[in-house]
Design a protein around this motif. Structure first.
Motif, PDB file in Angstrom:
ATOM      1  N   ILE A  96       0.841  -1.203   0.000  1.00 22.35           N
ATOM      2  CA  ILE A  96       0.000   0.000   0.000  1.00 22.35           C
ATOM      3  C   ILE A  96       0.875   1.251   0.000  1.00 22.35           C
ATOM      4  CG2 ILE A  96      -1.642   1.361   1.348  1.00 22.35           C
ATOM      5  CD1 ILE A  96      -2.886  -1.292   2.276  1.00 22.35           C
ATOM      6  N   GLY A  97       1.919   1.256   0.836  1.00 25.68           N
ATOM      7  CA  GLY A  97       2.825   2.395   0.866  1.00 25.68           C
ATOM      8  C   GLY A  97       3.495   2.622  -0.476  1.00 25.68           C
ATOM      9  N   THR A  98       3.877   1.541  -1.147  1.00 20.35           N
ATOM     10  CA  THR A  98       4.514   1.646  -2.462  1.00 20.35           C
ATOM     11  C   THR A  98       3.553   2.234  -3.477  1.00 20.35           C
ATOM     12  OG1 THR A  98       5.764  -0.366  -1.922  1.00 20.35           O
ATOM     13  CG2 THR A  98       5.826   0.382  -4.198  1.00 20.35           C
ATOM     14  N   VAL A  99       2.318   1.701  -3.503  1.00 13.80           N
ATOM     15  CA  VAL A  99       1.319   2.181  -4.462  1.00 13.80           C
ATOM     16  C   VAL A  99       1.033   3.660  -4.236  1.00 13.80           C
ATOM     17  CG1 VAL A  99      -1.103   1.955  -5.179  1.00 13.80           C
ATOM     18  CG2 VAL A  99       0.289  -0.090  -4.831  1.00 13.80           C
ATOM     19  N   ARG A 100       0.867   4.033  -2.979  1.00  8.42           N
ATOM     20  CA  ARG A 100       0.596   5.448  -2.683  1.00  8.42           C
ATOM     21  C   ARG A 100       1.736   6.335  -3.176  1.00  8.42           C
ATOM     22  NH1 ARG A 100      -2.602   7.140   2.643  1.00  8.42           N
ATOM     23  NH2 ARG A 100      -4.531   6.017   2.238  1.00  8.42           N
ATOM     24  N   MET A 101       2.965   5.978  -2.831  1.00  5.76           N
ATOM     25  CA  MET A 101       4.112   6.780  -3.252  1.00  5.76           C
ATOM     26  C   MET A 101       4.162   6.942  -4.761  1.00  5.76           C
ATOM     27  SD  MET A 101       7.616   5.987  -1.315  1.00  5.76           S
ATOM     28  CE  MET A 101       7.815   5.987   0.452  1.00  5.76           C
ATOM     29  N   LEU A 102       4.076   5.820  -5.474  1.00  9.43           N
ATOM     30  CA  LEU A 102       4.242   5.864  -6.925  1.00  9.43           C
ATOM     31  C   LEU A 102       3.122   6.637  -7.592  1.00  9.43           C
ATOM     32  CD1 LEU A 102       5.535   2.248  -7.667  1.00  9.43           C
ATOM     33  CD2 LEU A 102       6.862   4.345  -7.416  1.00  9.43           C
ATOM     34  N   VAL A 109      13.741  11.452  11.252  1.00 14.07           N
ATOM     35  CA  VAL A 109      13.478  10.211  11.972  1.00 14.07           C
ATOM     36  C   VAL A 109      12.828   9.171  11.054  1.00 14.07           C
ATOM     37  CG1 VAL A 109      11.188  10.961  12.791  1.00 14.07           C
ATOM     38  CG2 VAL A 109      12.459   9.232  14.088  1.00 14.07           C
ATOM     39  N   MET A 110      13.186   7.909  11.276  1.00 14.78           N
ATOM     40  CA  MET A 110      12.526   6.776  10.612  1.00 14.78           C
ATOM     41  C   MET A 110      11.717   6.053  11.684  1.00 14.78           C
ATOM     42  SD  MET A 110      13.476   7.241   7.525  1.00 14.78           S
ATOM     43  CE  MET A 110      13.102   5.743   6.606  1.00 14.78           C
ATOM     44  N   TYR A 111      10.413   5.882  11.421  1.00 18.54           N
ATOM     45  CA  TYR A 111       9.482   5.486  12.482  1.00 18.54           C
ATOM     46  C   TYR A 111       9.409   3.985  12.752  1.00 18.54           C
ATOM     47  CZ  TYR A 111       7.791  10.283  12.516  1.00 18.54           C
ATOM     48  OH  TYR A 111       7.704  11.640  12.629  1.00 18.54           O
ATOM     49  N   LEU A 112      10.084   3.177  11.960  1.00 16.53           N
ATOM     50  CA  LEU A 112      10.102   1.730  12.196  1.00 16.53           C
ATOM     51  C   LEU A 112      11.549   1.251  12.262  1.00 16.53           C
ATOM     52  CD1 LEU A 112       7.268   0.649   9.710  1.00 16.53           C
ATOM     53  CD2 LEU A 112       7.116   0.744  12.205  1.00 16.53           C
ATOM     54  N   ARG A 113      11.754   0.149  12.958  1.00 18.61           N
ATOM     55  CA  ARG A 113      13.104  -0.395  13.126  1.00 18.61           C
ATOM     56  C   ARG A 113      13.674  -0.836  11.778  1.00 18.61           C
ATOM     57  NH1 ARG A 113      15.266  -2.187  17.867  1.00 18.61           N
ATOM     58  NH2 ARG A 113      13.179  -2.362  18.789  1.00 18.61           N
ATOM     59  N   GLY A 114      14.939  -0.555  11.549  1.00 14.15           N
ATOM     60  CA  GLY A 114      15.603  -0.947  10.319  1.00 14.15           C
ATOM     61  C   GLY A 114      16.585  -2.082  10.532  1.00 14.15           C
ATOM     62  N   ILE A 115      17.478  -2.252   9.580  1.00 13.11           N
ATOM     63  CA  ILE A 115      18.489  -3.307   9.601  1.00 13.11           C
ATOM     64  C   ILE A 115      19.869  -2.669   9.464  1.00 13.11           C
ATOM     65  CG2 ILE A 115      19.461  -5.157   8.151  1.00 13.11           C
ATOM     66  CD1 ILE A 115      16.611  -6.138   7.683  1.00 13.11           C
ATOM     67  N   ASP A 116      20.825  -3.224  10.171  1.00 14.98           N
ATOM     68  CA  ASP A 116      22.217  -2.800  10.009  1.00 14.98           C
ATOM     69  C   ASP A 116      22.869  -3.697   8.962  1.00 14.98           C
ATOM     70  OD1 ASP A 116      21.882  -0.908  11.966  1.00 14.98           O
ATOM     71  OD2 ASP A 116      22.817  -2.107  13.557  1.00 14.98           O
ATOM     72  N   VAL A 117      23.450  -3.073   7.931  1.00 16.19           N
ATOM     73  CA  VAL A 117      24.160  -3.835   6.903  1.00 16.19           C
ATOM     74  C   VAL A 117      25.581  -3.318   6.780  1.00 16.19           C
ATOM     75  CG1 VAL A 117      22.076  -4.391   5.585  1.00 16.19           C
ATOM     76  CG2 VAL A 117      23.350  -2.304   5.036  1.00 16.19           C
ATOM     77  N   ARG A 173       6.651   0.688   4.113  1.00 18.15           N
ATOM     78  CA  ARG A 173       5.729   0.527   5.229  1.00 18.15           C
ATOM     79  C   ARG A 173       5.745   1.779   6.108  1.00 18.15           C
ATOM     80  NH1 ARG A 173       5.538  -3.839  10.167  1.00 18.15           N
ATOM     81  NH2 ARG A 173       3.447  -3.298  10.871  1.00 18.15           N
ATOM     82  N   CYS A 174       6.909   2.406   6.248  1.00 21.12           N
ATOM     83  CA  CYS A 174       6.985   3.667   6.994  1.00 21.12           C
ATOM     84  C   CYS A 174       6.041   4.700   6.394  1.00 21.12           C
ATOM     85  CB  CYS A 174       8.415   4.217   6.969  1.00 21.12           C
ATOM     86  SG  CYS A 174       9.536   3.475   8.171  1.00 21.12           S
ATOM     87  N   TYR A 175       6.014   4.748   5.059  1.00 22.42           N
ATOM     88  CA  TYR A 175       5.157   5.734   4.415  1.00 22.42           C
ATOM     89  C   TYR A 175       3.684   5.394   4.627  1.00 22.42           C
ATOM     90  CZ  TYR A 175       3.579   9.269   1.158  1.00 22.42           C
ATOM     91  OH  TYR A 175       2.959  10.375   0.615  1.00 22.42           O
ATOM     92  N   ARG A 176       3.357   4.115   4.566  1.00 19.58           N
ATOM     93  CA  ARG A 176       1.980   3.697   4.840  1.00 19.58           C
ATOM     94  C   ARG A 176       1.580   4.063   6.269  1.00 19.58           C
ATOM     95  NH1 ARG A 176      -3.248   3.288   4.524  1.00 19.58           N
ATOM     96  NH2 ARG A 176      -4.151   1.340   5.273  1.00 19.58           N
ATOM     97  N   LYS A 177       2.507   3.887   7.199  1.00 18.36           N
ATOM     98  CA  LYS A 177       2.194   4.088   8.622  1.00 18.36           C
ATOM     99  C   LYS A 177       2.059   5.566   8.969  1.00 18.36           C
ATOM    100  CE  LYS A 177       3.721   2.588  13.223  1.00 18.36           C
ATOM    101  NZ  LYS A 177       3.670   3.897  13.908  1.00 18.36           N
ATOM    102  N   ASN A 178       2.981   6.387   8.486  1.00 17.70           N
ATOM    103  CA  ASN A 178       3.027   7.777   8.943  1.00 17.70           C
ATOM    104  C   ASN A 178       2.987   8.823   7.830  1.00 17.70           C
ATOM    105  OD1 ASN A 178       4.924   6.231  11.203  1.00 17.70           O
ATOM    106  ND2 ASN A 178       3.509   7.732  12.051  1.00 17.70           N
ATOM    107  N   VAL A 208      12.699   8.121  -1.830  1.00 17.97           N
ATOM    108  CA  VAL A 208      12.400   7.188  -2.925  1.00 17.97           C
ATOM    109  C   VAL A 208      12.385   7.923  -4.261  1.00 17.97           C
ATOM    110  CG1 VAL A 208      10.645   5.643  -3.866  1.00 17.97           C
ATOM    111  CG2 VAL A 208      11.180   5.566  -1.426  1.00 17.97           C
ATOM    112  N   LYS A 209      11.866   9.141  -4.274  1.00 12.61           N
ATOM    113  CA  LYS A 209      11.860   9.945  -5.509  1.00 12.61           C
ATOM    114  C   LYS A 209      13.278  10.112  -6.041  1.00 12.61           C
ATOM    115  CE  LYS A 209      10.567  14.585  -7.194  1.00 12.61           C
ATOM    116  NZ  LYS A 209      11.918  15.087  -7.500  1.00 12.61           N
ATOM    117  N   ASP A 210      14.192  10.488  -5.167  1.00 12.25           N
ATOM    118  CA  ASP A 210      15.577  10.676  -5.611  1.00 12.25           C
ATOM    119  C   ASP A 210      16.192   9.367  -6.083  1.00 12.25           C
ATOM    120  OD1 ASP A 210      15.368  13.350  -5.037  1.00 12.25           O
ATOM    121  OD2 ASP A 210      16.358  13.209  -3.078  1.00 12.25           O
ATOM    122  N   ALA A 211      15.860   8.286  -5.408  1.00 14.28           N
ATOM    123  CA  ALA A 211      16.371   6.972  -5.821  1.00 14.28           C
ATOM    124  C   ALA A 211      15.871   6.615  -7.217  1.00 14.28           C
ATOM    125  CB  ALA A 211      15.944   5.912  -4.810  1.00 14.28           C
TER     126      ALA A 211
END
Length: 663
Positions: free
Chosen positions: A374-380, A476-484, A539-544, A553-556
């Motif tokens: 849903i977040g992806t569809v909304r953004m695009l 701020v990023m509202y959901l936990r991420g991953i360390d790579v 999902r962050c975009y869907r949530k908040n 994402v636009k820049d990417a």
């Protein structure tokens, strides 16, 4: 020309035996004229309802005719009235809900692992929602009912059969247990039970479609499960077309249809979208949807390449609501005018989004749409990208960019497909857990998994590559991420650590500790055409709906994708979709501008059409010659200029829905 109906009504008639004088006000002439005057060209009418009653003069089951039906030929007279006016009449019947069977044949009901009846709706009694097992003696009754209904109606009069309520059910009744054991399947394992349920449901549909076509070879056949997704893909060969039930005010919401339709249109079947005239959900008697909301829902169907279906429920008296058909007619008059610009139109797209539903756990037949999708569809949509939603059996090479939103869990098949796609010049944008190997081995992104971030909230630092238009300070990023850790990838954006995580004795203020200023692990990386975000950005975009997530994402995408198909200088509330009519040699640009609001405690809706003036569009046409640009609704030729591979033009007025033909 399309073989589906673009102006359909789905006429519910679930009618209690406690209501008297059923059908007493039905008039063939009034019924047919009301539909004709509303520009309806197909209406699904009832053979049998969820209460278990029949609405035709059954020869085999006369005791099941609704006891208070004054007009015993209701369905036949509906068909006659419609056929006289050139209106199709698919016939409705129910499959897995039936109140009479629930009461009289409990041995035909599905049982859960505790031996309890399965009610998927969780509605207080009385109700008709206990699910019927299709593996019971009910199957024979169902076939006899279909045979009876088709014979009485006359096979030549059966335009189609709409079979409602078909679900994967975790059934552990004696019949299913016996069949599973016969097939060497363990009935004690939930994942196995669901796998068997899927297999059994596919076999049921194949059997029933063949059974129907033996009697009525030209009839359309559709099985309704309230959602079209990968979980039912194996059985779509037994459907003549797809109908996408999606009442935004009835639980599906305004995010459901855009995501479902962009996947469904890839399945090789013509499709119809289905909403309702109801203000809320099915069975909302004596209510009317706001006209602007119904326009948005129907015109969005046209933009996505679908025909339209509007749900209604006939009053037990048999009389149609004048208000309902004035409303429906006001929208269908416009749909009728627009149809010629929709026939055989195929979406022009540049991006594919891989559907997370394909990767749901085997022991779950979840019909909900992933928040990440849903977040992806909304953004695009808000950024005016043209995109499809696909699965791993579809052609990746048709797209310049492939998005793997947050929760695409890799496997050997997908790994091979992605490797080939990248080798052939495709670009990938993946995020969070998508195709990132948790064992720390190499990934397509040139990074390796180290750990889940110890911080439930951390920050990102914009720069001149990612977050270009943002202030150069932490977000701020509202959901936990991953360390790579990098494994050859270029770091395009850093994460910034907080002073500490909010846990134990440590806390600061009301939510989370602020930035410490210390750069942490990478947030965005790039490697051989594959870009990676370490947070679940979609999902962050869907949530908040944080605008900085969309800006990232636009820049990417601007890095990954050259020659964007459609751009405009209007607000993000514009939905723009471009479809190709190959025979006519033209592209049709659909422009919709309706703003959904939650004025209600329960639902979103649209009340007002807010016009936009003097909006500029830029369309990629490559080396094609363009002879004209016309607003086909207003019959206005639009002046355009050519800039290399693009044309530019202004749309003077956008009022609800405009359609621009680029010849």
């Amino acid at each position: 020309m399309s073989s589906i109906s673009y102006r359909q009504v789905h006429l519910d008639f679930h009618t209690s035996e406690f209501i008297p004088s059923v059908g007493e006000d039905f008039s063939m002439e009034e019924f047919g004229d009301t539909l004709k005057n509303a520009d309806v060209n197909s209406i699904t009418c009832f053979g049998r309802c969820h209460h278990g009653w029949l609405y035709y003069p059954s020869k085999r089951f006369p005791e099941l005719i609704h006891p208070n039906l004054k007009n015993r030929n209701l369905l036949l007279e509906q068909i006659e009235a419609c056929h006289k006016r050139g209106i199709r009449v698919p016939i409705y019947t129910t499959a897995q809900w039936d109140g009479r069977i629930m009461r009289e044949h409990p041995e035909w009901l599905s049982l859960d692992e505790n031996g309890e009846y399965i009610d998927t709706q969780h509605v207080p009694e009385p109700h008709f929602y206990n699910t019927i097992c299709l593996n019971s003696g009910y199957r024979q009754f169902f076939k006899e009912h279909l045979e009876d209904m088709i014979e009485v109606t006359g096979p030549e009069n059966v335009d189609g059969i709409f079979i409602d309520i078909l679900f994967h059910v975790d059934c552990k009744c004696p019949n299913c247990v016996a069949k599973m054991k016969e097939l060497g399947m363990d009935p004690e394992d939930k994942a196995v039970r669901l796998k068997y349920a899927s297999r059994m449901l596919d076999e049921f549909k194949e059997e029933i479609t063949a059974f129907i076509h033996k009697m009525a070879p030209e009839a359309t056949v559709f099985y309704n499960s309230s959602h079209i997704g990968p979980a039912y893909k194996n059985s779509f060969k037994d459907y003549s077309h797809l109908e996408l039930e999606s009442l935004p005010s009835g639980g599906w919401g305004y995010d459901h249809f855009p995501a479902t339709s962009r996947y469904a249109r890839m399945l090789g079947k013509e499709m119809i979208g289905m909403t309702g005239k109801f203000h809320t959900y099915w069975g909302d008697f004596h209510s009317l949807k706001n006209k602007a909301a119904l326009e948005l829902e129907c015109f969005s169907m046209l933009a996505m390449g679908a025909g339209c279906s509007i749900g209604d429920q006939l009053h037990p008296s048999g009389k149609l609501s004048k208000g309902a058909y004035d409303l429906i007619g006001s929208v269908y008059k416009s749909v009728k005018e627009k149809e010629p610009y929709c026939y055989d139109a195929k979406a022009k797209t540049e991006i594919a989004v891989l559907n997370p539903e394909e990767f749901y756990p085997e022991d779950s037949y979840d019909l909900s749409i992933s928040p990440s999708l849903i977040g992806t569809v909304r953004m695009l949509q808000e950024m005016c990208y043209q995109f499809d939603i696909i699965d791993t059996d579809m052609d990746f090479s048709a797209y310049k960019v492939l998005i793997l939103p947050d929760c695409i869990y890799g496997n050997e098949k997908l790994d091979g497909l992605l490797k080939t796609y990248l080798e052939n010049g495709g670009k990938i944008l993946g995020s969070y857990e998508s195709c990132l190997k948790k064992d720390g081995s190499a990934s397509i992104y040139g990074v390796r998994f180290k750990q889940e971030s110890p911080y439930y909230r951390e920050f990102v630092m914009p720069n001149e590559k990612i977050g270009k238009a943002l202030p150069k300070e932490e977000f701020v990023m509202y959901l936990r991420g991953i360390d790579v850790e990098t494994d050859g990838a270029e770091v395009l954006m850093d994460k910034i650590e907080p002073y500490f995580d909010r846990a134990g004795e440590k806390f600061c203020s009301h939510q989370h500790a602020p930035s410490s200023g210390k750069a942490g692990y990478p947030e965005v990386t790039m490697y051989n055409g594959a870009m990676y975000f370490s947070h679940p950005v979609f999902r962050c975009y869907r949530k908040n709906a944080a605008a900085w997530c969309k800006a990232m994402v636009k820049d990417a995408l601007e890095i990954l994708l050259e020659d964007k198909l459609v751009s405009h200088n209007g607000p993000s509330t514009i939905l723009a979709a471009v479809n190709r009519q190959e025979k006519e040699g033209r592209d049709i640009l659909h422009i919709l501008h309706y703003i959904t609001e939650k004025r209600s405690e329960d639902i979103y809706t649209v009340e007002d059409v807010i016009p936009l003036y003097h909006t500029e569009f830029k369309i990629y046409v490559g080396d094609a010659e363009v002879s004209s640009v016309e607003n086909v609704i207003r019959k206005e030729n639009l002046a355009f200029t050519r800039e290399g591979a693009y044309i530019k033009f202004e749309v003077p007025l956008i009022e609800g829905h405009e359609m621009i033909a680029i010849q």
